[in-house]
Design a protein around this motif. Sequence first.
Motif, short mmCIF file in Angstrom:
data_model
loop_
_atom_site.label_atom_id
_atom_site.label_comp_id
_atom_site.label_asym_id
_atom_site.label_seq_id
_atom_site.Cartn_x
_atom_site.Cartn_y
_atom_site.Cartn_z
N GLU A 1 0.85 -1.19 0.00
CA GLU A 1 0.00 0.00 0.00
C GLU A 1 0.89 1.24 0.00
O GLU A 1 1.84 1.33 0.79
N LEU B 1 -0.15 -5.89 0.89
CA LEU B 1 -1.51 -6.14 0.42
C LEU B 1 -1.65 -7.51 -0.24
O LEU B 1 -2.68 -8.15 -0.11
N LEU C 1 -9.42 -9.84 6.35
CA LEU C 1 -9.52 -9.47 4.94
C LEU C 1 -9.89 -10.67 4.08
O LEU C 1 -10.69 -10.57 3.17
N TYR C 2 -9.31 -11.82 4.41
CA TYR C 2 -9.64 -13.04 3.66
C TYR C 2 -11.12 -13.40 3.87
O TYR C 2 -11.83 -13.74 2.92
N MET D 1 -13.52 -11.47 4.51
CA MET D 1 -14.38 -10.48 3.85
C MET D 1 -14.19 -10.51 2.33
O MET D 1 -14.71 -9.66 1.63
N ARG D 2 -13.38 -11.47 1.87
CA ARG D 2 -13.07 -11.62 0.44
C ARG D 2 -12.39 -10.38 -0.15
O ARG D 2 -12.62 -10.01 -1.29
N ALA D 3 -11.57 -9.76 0.68
CA ALA D 3 -10.84 -8.57 0.26
C ALA D 3 -9.34 -8.80 0.26
O ALA D 3 -8.57 -7.87 0.06
N GLY D 4 -8.93 -10.01 0.51
CA GLY D 4 -7.50 -10.32 0.54
C GLY D 4 -7.28 -11.80 0.32
O GLY D 4 -8.22 -12.60 0.31
N GLU D 5 -6.02 -12.15 0.16
CA GLU D 5 -5.66 -13.55 -0.06
C GLU D 5 -5.56 -14.29 1.27
O GLU D 5 -5.39 -13.68 2.32
#
Length: 181
Positions: free
Chosen positions: A8, A15, A111-112, A114-118
Motif C-alpha cells: 500500500e 496487500l 480481509l480473507y 471479507m473476500r478482500a485479501g488472499e
Amino acid sequence: MIVVLTLERGSNQLLAGPDIVSRGFVYVRESEELLDKAREIAALCGGSLGAALDMLQNPAFFAPHELCERTFFSVHGARDVPVLSFLLKDKKDDADELLSLLSQKAREYLLYAMRAGELPQRAREAACQEWWEHAAPARIERVLAAVLEARKQRAANVSWPAIAENLLFIISEEIVPWQPS
C-alpha cells in the motif's frame, strides 16, 4: 528468483504476495521448504532487502513469530489455555511484538474472510489455522478488539500473563468451533 509484493502506498502495508518466481535457479518441486521460508521472510520484511538480511543473520528474530504461532494460533479450546498461557508468561519483554504479530495475522484473516485479501500463508507451527480461515468476520473483529484492549491494559501496567490468558480464552471462544466435551 524474483519476489513480487504488492504494498500500500504510504504505509507500505503488505496487500498481496509475496509471490516467488523461479527461473531455473531453484527447482521448485524439490525446494518447497526453501521457497516457503523465502516467502515468509519476504512477507515479514515488507520487501526490504536490508531487513531480510538482518532477519537471516539474527536467528532470535523468528522466536516471537514462532511463539505467536505456537500459542495464539494453536488454541484447540479452553482446555489448552493453561498450557499455552504458561508458554507466554515469561515473555513480558516480547509482549508488544506478540500483540502486533497477532493483530497483523488476524487482520489478514479478516480481509480473507471479507473476500478482500488472499489467504494468509500458513505457518508450520500453528496447529489451528484452518479454524481462522473459516471464522466469521465478526468473530475475528472481536479478537482484534480484544487485542486493542490488551494494548490498553499493557499501557496501564496490567500483568502480561493475565493479558495473554484473557486473549487465549477469547480466541478459544471466538475462533475455535464448538465441540461437545
